[in-house]
Scaffold this motif. Structure first.
Motif, PDB file in Angstrom:
ATOM      1  N   ASP A   6       0.815  -1.311  -0.034  1.00  0.00           N
ATOM      2  CA  ASP A   6       0.139  -0.009  -0.039  1.00  0.00           C
ATOM      3  C   ASP A   6       0.854   1.296   0.101  1.00  0.00           C
ATOM      4  OD1 ASP A   6      -2.423  -1.446  -0.089  1.00  0.00           O
ATOM      5  OD2 ASP A   6      -2.814  -1.279   1.887  1.00  0.00           O
ATOM      6  N   THR A   7       1.852   1.325   0.842  1.00  0.00           N
ATOM      7  CA  THR A   7       2.869   2.507   1.027  1.00  0.00           C
ATOM      8  C   THR A   7       3.460   2.562  -0.588  1.00  0.00           C
ATOM      9  OG1 THR A   7       3.094   1.998   3.300  1.00  0.00           O
ATOM     10  CG2 THR A   7       4.715   3.412   2.114  1.00  0.00           C
ATOM     11  N   TYR A   8       4.005   1.568  -1.203  1.00  0.00           N
ATOM     12  CA  TYR A   8       4.598   1.619  -2.176  1.00  0.00           C
ATOM     13  C   TYR A   8       3.680   2.320  -3.501  1.00  0.00           C
ATOM     14  CZ  TYR A   8       7.391   0.454  -6.561  1.00  0.00           C
ATOM     15  OH  TYR A   8       7.916   0.525  -7.577  1.00  0.00           O
ATOM     16  N   ASP A   9       2.577   1.547  -3.495  1.00  0.00           N
ATOM     17  CA  ASP A   9       1.547   2.045  -4.484  1.00  0.00           C
ATOM     18  C   ASP A   9       1.216   3.583  -4.288  1.00  0.00           C
ATOM     19  OD1 ASP A   9       1.343  -0.473  -5.160  1.00  0.00           O
ATOM     20  OD2 ASP A   9      -0.583  -0.999  -4.460  1.00  0.00           O
ATOM     21  N   GLN A  10       1.223   4.186  -2.967  1.00  0.00           N
ATOM     22  CA  GLN A  10       0.726   5.492  -2.702  1.00  0.00           C
ATOM     23  C   GLN A  10       2.298   6.452  -3.416  1.00  0.00           C
ATOM     24  OE1 GLN A  10       0.060   6.140   1.341  1.00  0.00           O
ATOM     25  NE2 GLN A  10      -1.875   4.730   1.080  1.00  0.00           N
ATOM     26  N   LEU A  11       3.320   5.796  -3.165  1.00  0.00           N
ATOM     27  CA  LEU A  11       4.745   6.357  -3.498  1.00  0.00           C
ATOM     28  C   LEU A  11       4.507   6.511  -5.134  1.00  0.00           C
ATOM     29  CD1 LEU A  11       7.243   7.773  -3.169  1.00  0.00           C
ATOM     30  CD2 LEU A  11       8.221   5.307  -3.152  1.00  0.00           C
ATOM     31  N   ASP A  13       1.788   6.590  -7.203  1.00  0.00           N
ATOM     32  CA  ASP A  13       0.974   7.441  -7.426  1.00  0.00           C
ATOM     33  C   ASP A  13       1.153   8.874  -7.214  1.00  0.00           C
ATOM     34  OD1 ASP A  13      -2.137   7.901  -8.453  1.00  0.00           O
ATOM     35  OD2 ASP A  13      -1.902   8.807  -6.147  1.00  0.00           O
ATOM     36  N   THR A  14       1.892   8.934  -6.222  1.00  0.00           N
ATOM     37  CA  THR A  14       2.471  10.295  -5.788  1.00  0.00           C
ATOM     38  C   THR A  14       3.390  10.870  -6.931  1.00  0.00           C
ATOM     39  OG1 THR A  14       2.182  10.110  -3.541  1.00  0.00           O
ATOM     40  CG2 THR A  14       3.771  11.758  -4.244  1.00  0.00           C
TER      41      THR A  14
END
Length: 382
Positions: A6-11, A13-14
């Motif tokens: 989840d953290t990587y996907d957010q990164l 996306d950002t």
């Protein structure tokens, strides 16, 4: 993975939004001024881009290779000069320190590299030593009385040299060949170190390369990176990793070019119908897409092998060869699809055509990659 999904996907996306909303609108300005705006650099620092590959204990994100490749592909969707702003900090400018540095060296330098407070650079190439990296002539003579090495010589085409605070320098401490080369961490402010003016280049405006000169530069012995004679080995390990990262950028650039081709072909009309209706235009797009998909699969496969601890010297060479040659063909097709407009600066395709040409040269030319592949294959075959 180093990060949870989840953290990587957010990164991702950002960074994708950062590329789309902040970097792409400024590509023309950067190409025209040959400078990355300071506010963009600060935003990159805030996003953690200068510390992607630096271990978490030293303030970085500590991404593994597979994760880093995802970032490289995302950054490939804008001008390569944008990624180059932090590229040496997470690649060739820091990884020798990560791989071969002492605990003291890491603690001293890595936190500031990860934050972007220190910009790093990798000084290997010389006027007479490019592809033949083992023939460096820059000398490092040890002064036992003072406990320093005296560096004398010149380096050429050094990325980010004009902004660098710390150089990883390959210099000769022994006899001829690879075993006589040693690596050093050389701060910019040491007396006798000077940096030349940025070179005028074919492409990648905003990413600067300069000569770096050493005139009796006294480097403390504690700044030696690894043992004497291990510098070439360190350099090759760093370049293996760098070649894989650059391959990811090539894939991202190709994806961007394909998107642009498809968009233009759908809008531009000739003979009463859009270009996308013509089979020869479709063939240009289809070949580009197929080659890009194949390169991406190879990049991701090689990254996973590296994360698993496998020997990937041949894999990295093959990946860079395939990816860099691929993006060159895609850029050429993009110009052809755009026709006359592809030759005009307003559309940006001609800029990418020039930008991606460098990928077949730096961090090992295509010819060097072929030599490595052939050597490794023959070695495996006995």
């Amino acid at each position: 993975m180093a990060l949870d999904q989840d953290t990587y996907d957010q990164l991702i996306d950002t960074i994708t939004r950062f590329v789309t909303e902040r970097l792409r609108p400024l590509e023309g300005q950067v190409a025209e001024t040959d400078e990355i705006p300071d506010d963009l650099i600060e935003e990159m620092k805030e996003l953690g881009l200068f510390g992607l590959s630096i271990p978490e204990e030293f303030g970085g994100l500590g991404l593994n290779m597979t994760e880093e490749i995802g970032i490289a592909i995302a950054m490939g969707h804008t001008s390569p000069a944008m990624r180059s702003t932090f590229g040496t900090n997470i690649g060739i400018g820091s990884q020798g320190l990560v791989m071969a540095g002492t605990d003291e060296q890491k603690a001293k330098w890595l936190p500031k590299i990860a934050s972007g407070e220190i910009i790093t650079s990798f000084a290997l190439t010389e006027p007479s030593a490019g592809s033949d990296a083992a023939s460096v002539k820059t000398k490092a003579d040890y002064d036992e009385a003072k406990g320093v090495y005296r560096l004398n010589g010149s380096k050429r085409y050094i990325t980010n040299a004009d902004k660098a605070d710390l150089f990883t320098v390959m210099a000769r401490t022994g006899g001829e060949g690879a075993r006589g080369v040693t690596a050093f961490l050389v701060p910019r402010d040491l007396p006798g170190l000077s940096v030349g003016q940025p070179e005028r280049k074919m492409g990648q405006q905003g990413a600067h390369v300069c000569d770096v000169n050493f005139d009796d530069v006294e480097v403390p012995a504690e700044n030696r990176l690894g043992a004497e004679g291990e510098g070439f080995k360190v350099a090759m390990r760093v370049l293996d990793r760098g070649r894989l990262h650059i391959s990811g950028v090539c894939v991202g650039a190709a994806e961007r070019l394909i998107e642009d081709m498809v968009g233009y072909a759908g809008e531009r009309e000739q003979f009463g119908k859009p270009l996308s209706d013509f089979q020869m235009i479709q063939a240009q797009i289809a070949d580009s897409k197929a080659e890009c998909m194949a390169a991406r699969a190879l990049v991701e496969q090689t990254a996973k092998k590296r994360d698993a601890g496998e020997n990937i010297t041949m894999d990295c060479a093959a990946t860079k060869l395939i990816a860099s040659e691929m993006v060159g063909r895609v850029a050429d097709r993009a110009v052809q699809v755009y026709g006359g407009a592809g030759y005009i600066a307003d559309y940006g395709v001609e800029r990418f055509y020039r930008d991606v040409r460098l990928f077949r040269i730096y961090e090992g030319t295509s010819e060097i990659q072929r030599s490595i592949i052939a050597r490794e294959v023959m070695k495996a075959g006995g």
